[in-house]
Design a protein around this motif. Structure first.
Motif, mmCIF file in Angstrom:
data_model
loop_
_atom_site.group_PDB
_atom_site.id
_atom_site.type_symbol
_atom_site.label_atom_id
_atom_site.label_comp_id
_atom_site.label_asym_id
_atom_site.label_seq_id
_atom_site.Cartn_x
_atom_site.Cartn_y
_atom_site.Cartn_z
ATOM 1 N N GLY A 1 4.234 4.174 3.143
ATOM 2 C CA GLY A 1 3.127 3.235 3.048
ATOM 3 C C GLY A 1 3.389 2.037 3.930
ATOM 4 N N SER A 2 2.803 0.898 3.567
ATOM 5 C CA SER A 2 2.985 -0.320 4.353
ATOM 6 C C SER A 2 2.999 -1.537 3.442
ATOM 7 N N ASN A 3 3.817 -2.492 3.822
ATOM 8 C CA ASN A 3 3.763 -3.808 3.213
ATOM 9 C C ASN A 3 2.955 -4.713 4.127
ATOM 10 N N LEU A 4 1.875 -5.245 3.606
ATOM 11 C CA LEU A 4 0.994 -6.115 4.374
ATOM 12 C C LEU A 4 1.322 -7.562 4.021
ATOM 13 N N VAL A 5 1.813 -8.307 5.006
ATOM 14 C CA VAL A 5 2.284 -9.668 4.764
ATOM 15 C C VAL A 5 1.285 -10.656 5.347
ATOM 16 N N ILE A 6 0.828 -11.566 4.487
ATOM 17 C CA ILE A 6 -0.122 -12.599 4.904
ATOM 18 C C ILE A 6 0.600 -13.939 4.826
ATOM 19 N N ARG A 7 0.485 -14.734 5.892
ATOM 20 C CA ARG A 7 1.185 -16.021 5.947
ATOM 21 C C ARG A 7 0.196 -17.133 6.236
ATOM 22 N N SER A 8 0.404 -18.273 5.575
ATOM 23 C CA SER A 8 -0.467 -19.432 5.777
ATOM 24 C C SER A 8 0.238 -20.685 5.300
ATOM 25 N N ARG A 9 -0.223 -21.840 5.751
ATOM 26 C CA ARG A 9 0.284 -23.114 5.246
ATOM 27 C C ARG A 9 -0.543 -23.614 4.067
ATOM 28 N N ASP A 10 -1.609 -22.908 3.737
ATOM 29 C CA ASP A 10 -2.517 -23.313 2.669
ATOM 30 C C ASP A 10 -2.408 -22.312 1.522
ATOM 31 N N PRO A 11 -1.627 -22.598 0.482
ATOM 32 C CA PRO A 11 -1.425 -21.631 -0.607
ATOM 33 C C PRO A 11 -2.717 -21.207 -1.295
ATOM 34 N N VAL B 1 0.867 -1.180 0.000
ATOM 35 C CA VAL B 1 0.000 0.000 0.000
ATOM 36 C C VAL B 1 0.904 1.230 0.000
ATOM 37 N N GLU B 2 0.759 2.093 -0.995
ATOM 38 C CA GLU B 2 1.600 3.279 -1.098
ATOM 39 C C GLU B 2 0.765 4.542 -0.906
ATOM 40 N N GLY B 3 1.323 5.475 -0.133
ATOM 41 C CA GLY B 3 0.669 6.764 0.048
ATOM 42 C C GLY B 3 -0.417 6.780 1.105
ATOM 43 N N SER B 4 -0.536 5.741 1.879
ATOM 44 C CA SER B 4 -1.520 5.682 2.971
ATOM 45 C C SER B 4 -0.833 5.171 4.224
ATOM 46 N N GLY B 5 -1.112 5.791 5.362
ATOM 47 C CA GLY B 5 -0.526 5.366 6.618
ATOM 48 C C GLY B 5 -1.295 4.225 7.251
ATOM 49 N N GLU B 6 -0.731 3.708 8.351
ATOM 50 C CA GLU B 6 -1.375 2.573 9.014
ATOM 51 C C GLU B 6 -2.742 2.936 9.581
ATOM 52 N N GLY B 7 -2.945 4.201 9.928
ATOM 53 C CA GLY B 7 -4.247 4.611 10.442
ATOM 54 C C GLY B 7 -5.350 4.397 9.427
ATOM 55 N N ALA B 8 -5.037 4.599 8.135
ATOM 56 C CA ALA B 8 -6.040 4.450 7.080
ATOM 57 C C ALA B 8 -6.333 2.989 6.761
ATOM 58 N N ILE B 9 -5.326 2.138 6.902
ATOM 59 C CA ILE B 9 -5.508 0.727 6.508
ATOM 60 C C ILE B 9 -5.895 -0.169 7.677
ATOM 61 N N ALA B 10 -5.866 0.363 8.880
ATOM 62 C CA ALA B 10 -6.075 -0.467 10.074
ATOM 63 C C ALA B 10 -7.415 -1.180 10.066
ATOM 64 N N ALA B 11 -8.491 -0.468 9.728
ATOM 65 C CA ALA B 11 -9.835 -1.058 9.811
ATOM 66 C C ALA B 11 -10.028 -2.202 8.815
ATOM 67 N N PRO B 12 -9.741 -2.013 7.519
ATOM 68 C CA PRO B 12 -9.915 -3.148 6.603
ATOM 69 C C PRO B 12 -8.950 -4.303 6.903
ATOM 70 N N LEU B 13 -7.738 -3.985 7.347
ATOM 71 C CA LEU B 13 -6.788 -5.048 7.693
ATOM 72 C C LEU B 13 -7.301 -5.866 8.873
ATOM 73 N N GLU B 14 -7.819 -5.180 9.885
ATOM 74 C CA GLU B 14 -8.348 -5.883 11.055
ATOM 75 C C GLU B 14 -9.544 -6.743 10.685
ATOM 76 N N ALA B 15 -10.417 -6.233 9.805
ATOM 77 C CA ALA B 15 -11.603 -6.994 9.409
ATOM 78 C C ALA B 15 -11.216 -8.302 8.726
ATOM 79 N N VAL B 16 -10.223 -8.235 7.843
ATOM 80 C CA VAL B 16 -9.780 -9.448 7.151
ATOM 81 C C VAL B 16 -9.084 -10.390 8.138
ATOM 82 N N ALA B 17 -8.284 -9.835 9.051
ATOM 83 C CA ALA B 17 -7.599 -10.664 10.041
ATOM 84 C C ALA B 17 -8.590 -11.394 10.932
ATOM 85 N N ARG B 18 -9.631 -10.694 11.340
ATOM 86 C CA ARG B 18 -10.648 -11.327 12.201
ATOM 87 C C ARG B 18 -11.399 -12.432 11.464
#
Length: 256
Positions: A218-228, A182-199
């Protein structure tokens, strides 16, 4: 999901031993190298602790970690000086004596033409019941007892010893990661959608890693799983959630 609920999850902890690490005189790189090595094996590095050269603190930390995780790797404190007390602490934790290992004695006698002073003999001490971990670089080997692997603190030697540790561990399904930038947006802007997906996906790990520099922020959002396959779906879901929140400069990137 806990390790007990996930039969594919194998866990390991790292115990870094040494006053020089805590004082800042020596920068630890072993943790990074161990984490990368374990990830290839499908083993989760679940915890890391750093303790001083104090016998009881090493014993307490080791007992806590070895009872909680499948494996423990220790680094440091197996040299020839008085403050190299890792072998003493591990023997105490397991309630066994230390003994001079005949293979190490023979190895050192060959290297030093039979002249072994008290300091050198310290490096031959192994807890009773322990087995050797090969050292392909230089100096005496490490050792393993129970679910604990005791390795050198010198990074090049530690990495060499790891090659003998890996085949002795039970591997799991490797964790796969994908990165959404995500470029040009801080963590405050992405926190809500990121939390919703995490939950919505508690079995996955989602982390935000901000960046700042000449190229912007911006931020690099890293998602990790054992199921590709499941991971691919969550990447799409996250991008859609971010765009739904009005964040347009979003894309998946390849990370080496």
């Amino acid at each position: 999901m806990s390790a007990a609920e996930d039969p594919d999850r194998v866990t390991c902890a790292v115990l870094i031993i040494g006053d020089e690490i805590l004082s800042g005189r020596t920068q630890d790189t072993n943790l990074r190298d161990i984490a990368r090595y374990l990830n290839v094996l499908g083993i989760d590095l679940a915890e890391a602790r750093t303790v001083p050269d104090v016998l009881q603190e090493i014993v307490d930390a080791l007992n806590a970690l070895r009872s909680r995780y499948d494996y423990v790797i220790t680094t440091g404190g197996i040299g020839p000086t008085h403050d190299d007390i890792t072998a003493d602490a591990i023997a105490a934790a397991f309630g066994v004596e230390l003994e001079e290992h005949p293979e190490i004695i023979a190895m050192m006698q060959s290297r030093w033409q039979g002249e072994l002073n008290a300091a050198r003999r310290r490096m031959a001490r192994v807890p009773v019941g322990g087995r050797l971990v090969k050292n392909p670089v230089q100096g005496p080997p490490g050792f393993t007892i129970g679910n604990v692997f005791t390795l050198a603190g010198v990074p090049t030697i530690m990495r060499g010893m790891l090659e003998d540790v890996g085949p002795r561990m039970r591997g799991g399904r490797p964790t796969v990661s994908r990165t959404v930038r995500v470029e040009g947006s801080g963590e405050g802007a992405i926190a809500a959608p990121l939390e919703a997906v995490a939950r919505a996906h508690p079995d996955m790990s989602l982390g935000s890693y901000p960046f700042f520099g000449a190229e912007g922020y911006g931020s690099n959002l890293v998602i990790r799983s054992r199921d590709p396959a499941a991971l691919a779906g969550v990447v799409d879901e996250l991008i859609a959630a971010l765009k739904g929140a009005g964040i347009e400069n979003v894309r998946e990137i390849e990370v080496a």
